[in-house]
Design an enzyme around this catalytic site. Structure first.
Site, PDB file in Angstrom:
ATOM      1  N   ASP A 157       5.009  -2.862  -9.780  1.00  0.00           N
ATOM      2  CA  ASP A 157       3.772  -1.639  -9.595  1.00  0.00           C
ATOM      3  C   ASP A 157       4.255  -0.731  -8.527  1.00  0.00           C
ATOM      4  O   ASP A 157       4.564  -1.244  -7.366  1.00  0.00           O
ATOM      5  CB  ASP A 157       2.572  -2.237  -9.572  1.00  0.00           C
ATOM      6  CG  ASP A 157       2.110  -2.783 -10.890  1.00  0.00           C
ATOM      7  OD1 ASP A 157       2.863  -2.656 -12.051  1.00  0.00           O
ATOM      8  OD2 ASP A 157       1.149  -3.966 -10.820  1.00  0.00           O
ATOM      9  N   LYS A 158       3.712   0.424  -8.606  1.00  0.00           N
ATOM     10  CA  LYS A 158       3.546   1.426  -7.377  1.00  0.00           C
ATOM     11  C   LYS A 158       3.255   0.864  -6.190  1.00  0.00           C
ATOM     12  O   LYS A 158       3.513   0.816  -5.138  1.00  0.00           O
ATOM     13  CB  LYS A 158       2.796   2.725  -7.961  1.00  0.00           C
ATOM     14  CG  LYS A 158       2.645   3.823  -6.803  1.00  0.00           C
ATOM     15  CD  LYS A 158       1.917   4.686  -7.049  1.00  0.00           C
ATOM     16  CE  LYS A 158       1.498   5.551  -5.924  1.00  0.00           C
ATOM     17  NZ  LYS A 158       0.574   6.525  -5.963  1.00  0.00           N
TER      18      LYS A 158
END
Length: 351
Positions: A157-158
């Site tokens: 994820d970011k």
């Protein structure tokens, strides 16, 4: 059946429509409202938005606009037609710093910082890890960042930091992909989570699927429900800070948001994970001093406290077993240091 269709449209000013999505319905598809059918297949949208798109003639079946109550039929060709062109998804090289842990002729391992999106899409069309890799390999004539047969083998994820492997050749990506599919890779994460664990380790099992109430979030379903994909997470306590615990998490499967969803499922959301409720004060005495202490911790690590710490795999060319480790990033170290220093505010307790 006629009431399921609407008049052919060009738009009030005769604007051109552009195709954004196309799917052919399976032969065995049972009759199902098209808004529900598309809701199950389109990410980052809602059923209400799909219904509004149908109202203005943007949902087409076999080249005719339909209402949201249209029942899909086997072999229907469904298209989403919008009044604007699709965004050009061509990946361009961008000069973005990369923390390269290892690199050879066929692969590279990078340590991704929190905040860096892995792949363009959903409003993040520039400034991603893929753009950075394209810049780093711009002089490699055999590497095409727009070729899906090379590049990212897996994602994080970011706002999760840590290790990723990128394949430079189709053969490397294929062989590494098989290892991930067959669960032959070795991956551990470090996570700060809410709550005190009396046991030293545990196992979480539960299918993971998209949350019907929030398309940007995943949720856990019972294994016997046949909803979502099977997922297993193992965890081990590394250090206890009273109301917050540092865990090592080992993935038996690699589902979207797996650790984040599983931890919420057992009542221990990842610390400061806004998507899964970890950005609230979930444990501890609600004194003003304690609230300020936690707010200060959130400020030190303004994202979910999750880090992809180790990555191991078999080299796709040499067959050598390779293992890499990334130390905790500065923001997580800072929170841990503050939690240790504030032990008087976060004493262990029964839960």
């Amino acid at each position: 059946m006629a009431e399921e269709y609407i008049d052919e449209i060009e738009g009030e000013d005769g604007q051109q429509l552009y195709e954004h999505f196309r799917i052919e319905v399976d032969k065995g598809q049972v009759a199902l409202r098209i808004d529900k059918f598309l809701f199950d297949r389109l990410q980052h949208t809602s059923r209400n938005r799909i219904q509004k798109a149908a109202e203005v003639g943007f949902i087409h079946v076999n080249d005719r606009p339909v209402k949201s109550n249209y029942k899909v039929r086997p072999l229907d060709v469904i298209t989403l037609m919008l009044d604007r062109p699709r965004y050009d998804s061509t990946i361009e090289a961008e000069d973005i710093p990369l923390d390269i842990v290892y690199e050879d002729e066929v692969l590279m391992v990078v340590n991704k910082p929190a905040g860096l999106v892995v792949h363009p899409g959903c409003g993040n069309y520039h400034g991603t890890l893929v753009n950075a890799v394209a810049w780093h390999l711009k002089d490699n004539a055999s590497y095409d960042p727009n070729d899906p047969e090379v590049g990212l083998v897996h994602r994080i994820d970011k706002d999760t930091s840590g290790l990723l492997v990128i394949a430079k050749t189709p053969d490397a990506k294929s062989k590494l992909g098989v290892q991930f599919f067959n669960k032959e890779t070795r991956r551990t994460y470090n996570a700060l989570v809410w709550g005190h664990f009396t046991e030293g380790n545990g196992r979480i099992e539960g299918n993971i699927g998209r949350d019907p109430k929030d398309r940007l979030r995943m949720t856990v379903f019972p294994p016997e429900s046949e909803i979502g994909k099977p997922a297993v997470t193992h965890y081990r306590v590394l250090e206890r800070f009273g109301y917050v615990t540092l865990l090592e998490c080992i993935l038996e499967t690699g589902r979207t948001h797996q650790i984040r969803a599983h931890m919420k499922y057992i009542g221990h959301p990842v610390f400061n994970d806004a998507r899964y409720g970890g950005d609230a004060i979930l444990r501890g005495n609600r004194t003003s001093k304690y609230k300020q202490f936690i707010e200060n911790c959130f400020a030190l690590c303004p994202r979910q406290a999750l880090h992809a710490k180790t990555l191991g795999f078999r080299h796709p060319t040499t067959g050598e077993e390779m293992d890499f480790t990334s130390e905790l990033p500065e923001d997580m170290r800072a929170v841990i240091c503050k939690l240790k220093g504030g032990s008087s505010l976060s004493l262990p307790h029964r839960e």
